[in-house]
Design an enzyme around this catalytic site. Structure first.
Site, short mmCIF file in Angstrom:
data_model
loop_
_atom_site.label_atom_id
_atom_site.label_comp_id
_atom_site.label_asym_id
_atom_site.label_seq_id
_atom_site.Cartn_x
_atom_site.Cartn_y
_atom_site.Cartn_z
N ALA B 240 0.82 -1.21 0.00
CA ALA B 240 0.00 0.00 0.00
C ALA B 240 0.86 1.27 0.00
CB ALA B 240 -0.94 -0.02 1.19
N HIS B 241 0.19 2.38 -0.07
CA HIS B 241 0.93 3.64 -0.19
C HIS B 241 1.77 3.93 1.04
CE1 HIS B 241 -2.99 5.98 1.10
NE2 HIS B 241 -2.67 5.05 1.95
#
Lengths: 352, 352, 352
Positions: B240-241
């Site tokens: 994920a980011h």
């Protein structure tokens, strides 16, 4: 695209079903018992849905003889309504049919072999030495690697990758985004640094296999990764290098099978199941959803792991208690000893 | 494609191995101890497989000096047979080599820079300002977003997406279907409705990284998502980011790392592991398969969660009991108190 | 690409914020409180980060009125700083803008309708009867199946597949590698062999939906798979056939929802959650990460399953004890009975 229309009589003939009702009634679709209208055919497979039969508005219903007795409307009477529905479903499929031939934008290597009856979609790339058999459909944007083979009647959705040296049997369906023959995860650790191991095996897939959307099947490290005949793989599945899956095993979405694990025939692996590498699962095993399989299974049957869902507050208590379980077990044993001592001492005193 | 053939002497020289046997013997492949034939080389790395040595038909075996003593056939004696196998594996890889140059159908933006020694595959799209360094291979149908960089010697399989502003180091391997730089999952809730937050960070990937098939690495919300040197990511992984992964950490298939979590160096994250966001995992941590990591890990070592697989009938009982665990713990404590009271009252009465 | 620059005054005006400080100060980006420099705007949303305010070097900070009181620097005062950040984030997004028009290499079927303001990327394939509304961007290498519809303002990253008969609402964002409308996993078992059931339903997606990278949404078996308005799906999610998801529900990466399950509105489903098929989850449910949902949820609230992570040695003990739990529970009950007997016998003896 015009909607196909069949008469009840035509459908009965296809199935070898007993027709009860108007042979000329037009049927233009399939629907559930609750949703079917007068021009649609429905079916009763799950006894839980028998309650919907009385209000059913379907033009006709696929029923067993027993269920047909308690239903007043038109019916096609068959031994296995679900199977009959499966068979008829293809008549009403609006999936576009591809025309034979190679699209003008497809790139086919000079030494690749493409049967004249195959359909090669727009922008597909067929690399050197690949062979595409009769009646195969290759969707747009597929890449078929060098020396890979696709057997008769295969159907590849758009955007499928086959790496080199992947051999696929007959009538295999591969959904969009699937990647077959990717390089397995093999590295040797040299003083903390991972050195890549070339993955020189291939992938061999049997006949009548289905591979779901965005599923990945890695090529073998040395020997081939093997998928048996009739295996059905759902979406988002990960099959690591050197895995072997036996005939007619079905696996639901998001399952992950680690390297060199062998799964038997006629198994059902539910969604989200994970298996460690280098184990064997025998024929006829059913593994329930999200089970963590860390050892071989040698007896057919159902297997599970995991904990039941709880409201989060209760779950936090349970989760904390699980960490105390070993201590609890020891205290329980201690109590049993103490109580045995008390009881025997109590007996002694009452004897006194 | 012709199969490569090497003599034992050539292989010994490449490895700096001690050759025992016929230097001129032709070797045309690698195989396991059980499967290797007289023209193949094998290796013994796992002591469990030592039992296969006696019946081994391999042309030669990679062995340690100690193991070589108990083997009669030809051998290449090395300090680390598995590493030696890793090194030789590349000689026998049938993966097609790409030719330098831009395929006629590839679209390269006018202001993109592609080194003359790079290979850009069919239908690849290289967007404005992208830079492709020397010796890079970009597979068919890859899309390289604006201003993205790929360092020397990189290899991208067909059908890889890099969004804009993704910077990739040297010798990075990316398998088919991987998506790097996708927009992270960032939304602000406004009275029940999710408002999208533009993801304005990028992704920075170090040297010698491998990214598996259909793995996704999201771009950062503000700063960059960071993947260190030598990191190996298997298939179907979700990063994920703003995640950061330290050098030489390896992660197996289907793992999922939530936003802003930092993982240290030289960690091994097994398949199906999930980590919540905003935690830190220190260097040298091994997390076993399908573990749910809900808090930071500050000490090197092995960590696990989950329950062991059971036959489904037994599992249902265990799962039901887990929900009673808090109650059981309280009753256990109560019993301990009661028994202590009984015991002391028992003692009192025996004193009397 | 030049970096956009705004003055504080312009940003205040866009937000309707109260400006405290230099209206002419140039702001060229967004960053966290710890990382922002003098030409960047930051924000304080999470009270845990209030400690970073004192050393913050940002050109200005988005703050609530209360937080602004304790901060000396320039500020934009708003009711909801996180929402304000979300709104401004789009100003600083370097995502390339696509030009209206059909790329020369895109293939658009003669009877497909593409609005003149839409942008169709390189090598995109738009099949027969598809309709692309105003302002839609279709990335390179996308395949839009027959009769599929994309509503106004949609944005599809490169390499997205829509099968035939997929209807998508307005302003929907779909990340790279997503596959929508794949054939659901439907097979009827005939004496151990799986017979494919054609999946004749479609997929209907509402307005303002986001679909993450490599997420798959299968078409319905009979009726359509339904995704409500405002639903946000992260990467690597698997939505099986006939699933229904209510408005404004958000689902994090790697979640998997089995066939025919209905999820309500305004739910939050965390990463790695798995749901069995044919259940219903009511509105307003929060399911924590990796929870196994095996039954319907009828009350809003938070739900969890799974065990907490432990050092592997301790975990092995816990896991072994869980398999003994049913036995432990029976022994605990037995102890309670025995102790009750002892206590009453003890009472009797003290009475005596």
């Amino acid at each position: 695209m015009t909607v196909p229309v069949f008469t009840l009589g035509q459908l009965a003939e296809r199935l070898g079903a007993t027709l009860r009702g108007a042979a000329g009634k037009a049927i233009s679709g399939l629907a559930t018992l609750q949703e079917a209208g007068p021009d649609q055919l429905s079916f009763l497979a799950n006894p839980q849905y028998r309650k919907y039969l009385s209000d059913c508005r379907a033009g006709a219903v696929l029923l067993t003889a027993a269920d047909a007795d308690s239903y007043g409307g038109d019916a096609l009477i068959v031994a296995n309504p679900y199977l009959a529905y499966a068979q008829l479903s293809h008549l009403f499929d609006r999936k576009p049919q591809s025309l034979a031939g190679v699209h003008a934008t497809a790139l086919v290597a000079a030494d690749a072999q493409v049967d004249a009856s195959a359909s090669i979609g727009a922008y597909a790339v067929i690399e050197s030495g690949a062979r595409i058999a009769a009646g195969v459909t290759i969707g747009a944007h597929c890449v078929i690697g060098a020396r890979s083979l696709i057997g008769e009647g295969g159907w590849l959705a758009p955007r499928v990758t086959l790496y080199h040296d992947v051999r696929i049997g007959r009538r295999v369906v591969i959904q969009s985004g699937a990647v077959i023959g990717g390089e397995g995860f093999g590295f040797a650790n040299q003083k903390g640094v991972w050195q890549k191991i070339a993955q020189i095996g291939g992938v061999v897939i049997g006949d009548d296999v289905e591979v779901g959307a965005n599923t990945t099947i890695d090529r073998g490290a040395l020997a081939d990764t093997l998928i048996g005949n009739g295996v059905k793989l759902d979406n988002q599945i990960m099959i690591a290098h050197n895995v072997q899956i036996g005939d007619n095993t079905a696996m639901a979405g998001c399952a992950g099978i680690s390297g060199s694990t062998k799964i038997g025939k006629n198994c059902m692996i539910a969604g989200g199941v994970g298996m460690v590498g280098h184990i064997e699962v025998c024929d006829g095993v059913f593994v329930t959803g999200m089970t963590m399989v860390t050892r071989s299974i040698t007896e057919p049957g159902s297997y599970s792991s995991g904990t039941a869902m709880q409201p989060a507050g209760e779950w936090r208590k349970s989760a904390a208690r699980i960490r105390q379980l070993d201590d609890m077990a020891r205290r329980l044993q201690q109590l049993e000893k103490q109580l045995a001592a008390v009881t025997s001492s109590g007996n002694a005193s009452s004897d006194a």
